[in-house]
Structures are given as structure tokens and as C-alpha cells.
Scaffold this motif. Structure first.
Motif, PDB file in Angstrom:
ATOM      1  N   UNK A  36       0.935  -1.127  -0.013  1.00 19.60           N
ATOM      2  CA  UNK A  36       0.042  -0.022  -0.043  1.00 19.60           C
ATOM      3  C   UNK A  36       0.906   1.075  -0.160  1.00 19.60           C
ATOM      4  N   UNK A  37       0.903   2.147  -1.131  1.00 18.86           N
ATOM      5  CA  UNK A  37       1.934   3.149  -1.163  1.00 18.86           C
ATOM      6  C   UNK A  37       0.962   4.223  -1.362  1.00 18.86           C
ATOM      7  N   UNK A  38       1.361   5.424  -0.383  1.00 18.54           N
ATOM      8  CA  UNK A  38       0.899   6.841  -0.718  1.00 18.54           C
ATOM      9  C   UNK A  38       1.939   7.609  -1.164  1.00 18.54           C
ATOM     10  N   UNK A  39       1.697   8.131  -2.438  1.00 14.35           N
ATOM     11  CA  UNK A  39       2.724   8.823  -3.206  1.00 14.35           C
ATOM     12  C   UNK A  39       2.295  10.200  -3.517  1.00 14.35           C
ATOM     13  N   UNK A  40       3.617  10.606  -4.015  1.00 15.10           N
ATOM     14  CA  UNK A  40       3.665  12.059  -4.433  1.00 15.10           C
ATOM     15  C   UNK A  40       4.435  12.158  -5.528  1.00 15.10           C
ATOM     16  N   UNK A  41       4.095  12.989  -6.713  1.00 13.29           N
ATOM     17  CA  UNK A  41       4.863  13.171  -7.878  1.00 13.29           C
ATOM     18  C   UNK A  41       6.363  13.596  -7.381  1.00 13.29           C
TER      19      UNK A  41
END
Length: 110
Positions: A36-41
Motif C-alpha cells: 500500500x503506497x501513498x505517493x507524491x509526484x
């Protein structure tokens, strides 16, 4: 490199391949593992990382939360989580079912 299995929010689509940095040392990263990944550019040229990272160009995403992201798929899908005892030590791993977490995220993404 990660394949998107289910996006909860944002512009990524199922099946997209993302180049991601910021995965923590405590995470399971074998081929075929799930997260489960919470990502930002994130864009970085000549990233000053170590080992293989020193030679990579990252132009996709940075994982902004990586303390409870591995998923155990041996029986039911469960998040592998642990408590931080202090800034450097973690507790033993324990499992939380993914279904209530994913259902919550699905509702938030709408």
C-alpha cells in the motif's frame, strides 16, 4: 518499479508501471510482493542515493509513507504493521486486514 493493482485516488490507472523511490528498509520488496503506497509526484535527476539508487533517474513518484505498507498475501491480504518503540527501533510485526482499510480509501477517493 511497481505495477498499479488498484488506485484509490489520483491520475494513475490499474496496470500503470511506476518508478518509485523512498521505500523503507523495513519493507518487503521481493518480486511479486504487494504494497500500500501513498505517493507524491517526484522528479530527481542525478539522485544522490546509495548503491543502485545512485545511478537511477527518478521521474515518477516518491513514497511519502512507508511504515506500514507491505502486504502479507499468504492467507488473507493483511497489512504488515508495527509500532515504533523509539526513533530507531520497531516492535514485532503484526497483521491488520486490508479490507476495512481499502474500503475506507475507496470511499475517500470518490
Amino acid at each position: 518499479m511497481f505495477e498499479v493493482l488498484e488506485p484509490f485516488k489520483g491520475d494513475v490507472e490499474r496496470g500503470d508501471l511506476l518508478n518509485i523511490t523512498g521505500i523503507n528498509a523495513h519493507e518487503t520488496r521481493e518480486l511479486g510482493s504487494e504494497h500500500l503506497l501513498l505517493l507524491i509526484p517526484f522528479v530527481a535527476e542525478d539522485f544522490t542515493g546509495y548503491g543502485d539508487c545512485a545511478n537511477q533517474r527518478y521521474n515518477s513518484f516518491f513514497s511519502i509513507h512507508n511504515w506500514c505498507c507491505s502486504i502479507d498475501t499468504t492467507n488473507e491480504h493483511s497489512l504488515v504493521v508495527y509500532n515504533m518503540i523509539n526513533s530507531e527501533q520497531k516492535s514485532e510485526n503484526y497483521l491488520l486486514p486490508t479490507e476495512p482499510v481499502f474500503n475506507f480509501l475507496r470511499q475517500q477517493g470518490k
